[in-house]
Design an enzyme around this catalytic site. Sequence first.
Site, PDB file in Angstrom:
ATOM      1  N   HIS A  52       0.930  -1.138   0.148  1.00  0.00           N
ATOM      2  CA  HIS A  52       0.104   0.134  -0.041  1.00  0.00           C
ATOM      3  C   HIS A  52       0.744   1.254   0.003  1.00  0.00           C
ATOM      4  O   HIS A  52       0.566   2.239   0.530  1.00  0.00           O
ATOM      5  CB  HIS A  52      -0.828  -0.155   1.206  1.00  0.00           C
ATOM      6  CG  HIS A  52      -1.686  -1.314   1.527  1.00  0.00           C
ATOM      7  ND1 HIS A  52      -2.236  -2.012   0.527  1.00  0.00           N
ATOM      8  CD2 HIS A  52      -2.270  -1.909   2.792  1.00  0.00           C
ATOM      9  CE1 HIS A  52      -2.887  -3.086   1.103  1.00  0.00           C
ATOM     10  NE2 HIS A  52      -2.497  -3.009   2.175  1.00  0.00           N
TER      11      HIS A  52
ATOM     12  N   ARG B  92      -0.474   5.138  -0.983  1.00  0.00           N
ATOM     13  CA  ARG B  92      -1.799   5.674  -0.356  1.00  0.00           C
ATOM     14  C   ARG B  92      -1.772   7.144  -0.663  1.00  0.00           C
ATOM     15  O   ARG B  92      -2.714   7.547  -0.819  1.00  0.00           O
ATOM     16  CB  ARG B  92      -1.589   5.395   1.027  1.00  0.00           C
ATOM     17  CG  ARG B  92      -2.153   4.001   1.585  1.00  0.00           C
ATOM     18  CD  ARG B  92      -2.318   3.873   2.972  1.00  0.00           C
ATOM     19  NE  ARG B  92      -2.502   2.493   3.151  1.00  0.00           N
ATOM     20  CZ  ARG B  92      -3.781   2.161   3.350  1.00  0.00           C
ATOM     21  NH1 ARG B  92      -4.853   2.543   2.650  1.00  0.00           N
ATOM     22  NH2 ARG B  92      -3.865   0.689   3.603  1.00  0.00           N
TER      23      ARG B  92
ATOM     24  N   ASP C 279      -5.193  -6.458  -3.214  1.00  0.00           N
ATOM     25  CA  ASP C 279      -5.995  -6.370  -2.020  1.00  0.00           C
ATOM     26  C   ASP C 279      -7.440  -6.612  -2.066  1.00  0.00           C
ATOM     27  O   ASP C 279      -8.368  -6.169  -1.230  1.00  0.00           O
ATOM     28  CB  ASP C 279      -5.816  -4.558  -1.465  1.00  0.00           C
ATOM     29  CG  ASP C 279      -6.224  -4.536  -0.043  1.00  0.00           C
ATOM     30  OD1 ASP C 279      -6.270  -5.533   0.667  1.00  0.00           O
ATOM     31  OD2 ASP C 279      -6.256  -3.365   0.315  1.00  0.00           O
TER      32      ASP C 279
END
Length: 391
Positions: free
Chosen positions: A234, A237, A293
């Site tokens: 991630h 972000r 994800d």
Amino acid sequence: MMPLVERDAPLLTLLRVGRIFAPQPLEATEILIADGRIAALGRDLAVPEGWPVRLVEARDLTAVPAFIDQHVHVTGGGGEGGCGTRCPEITAREIAAMGIGTVVGVLGTDGISRSPADLLAKVRGLRAEGIAAYMYTGSYRVPPPTLTGDLQRDLAWIPEVIGLGELAISDHRSSQPRQDEIARLVSEVRVGAMLAGKRGICHFHVGDGQRGLEPLRRLLAETEIPAEQVIPTHVNRHRALLEEAADYALTFNANVDVTAFDDADEDDLSGFGAVSRLLARGVAVERITMSSDCNGSLPEFDAQGHFIGMRVAGNHTLIADWQRLVREEVLPLDQALGLISTNVARVLGLDGQKGRLAAGFDADVTLLDGDLQPQQTFVAGKRVHARDDSP
């Protein structure tokens, strides 16, 4: 509709395709599969007389290593807004339809109503349906929930367990682990993995907190832990975190994992944009991976951290962002395949089995059309996905 797994597939399968990227382009146009592995690649391959062989004519398709998604909430993520916000499980068909042959299952925020035992059961169920599935033990929290009560035992005795994850840092949903706790957990995983003959990576969920990657930078700077042991995900972000990820990768010659967010606010934070930016900053393509994800939650919180809504992530964005990198000539096909296949196999310690089309490797093959759309997916030589008009 064909069954997901060909239970009575013949001993030999011969794929005849237009091109092969292994991931490098080959002169070969045929792949001979025997007992779940690639037996040979070439042209006009000979099959032993009298042996049963299934011939797949796909001269208009390109064969590539089946894709690997290292971050999938196979049992469903979510739960940040209560039991009514738990995400659904993913199905084997949803995985295979995207050309994905291998997944790694994770627990997320919810390590209470879902457990490593649930995750293991789902992983084994996916395997029974033809998908090559693995898992991380643990969840967001410290101490991490385990199958055996001990991280090293999980790695040593459970074949499907390949590491710890997704352990949360720099996030209001994490358990706010101290630096010494992070170092201890990573070192435990390292030793357990050595005993098991595995890579034993630690897969870190990175939130949008101000500390960013600082806990991992300190881990690598202050201990003897090698950078290959740690995978931050991630990292796209927000822009500051993405810039930090580029510096982290360059400083430590480390790997970083970009998420193909369904809800990326800006194009430069999409999977496509993030990979493009990392490459522009000088990060080697071999140090970048992409994951979906999928079936995790995409929660929304107000300024006070209160839950206000949620969507469920899918895996289609992963493939779409990857296709865009090739179509817009950010990367040639052979290098782009590393992002969701070859590099991922190396990072996970599966590079002796997966991520390449070569003799002796698992016969995990995805057949792409001219638009890079998956048309057929083979795992261990068995066809687990085919478009209705495929041979």
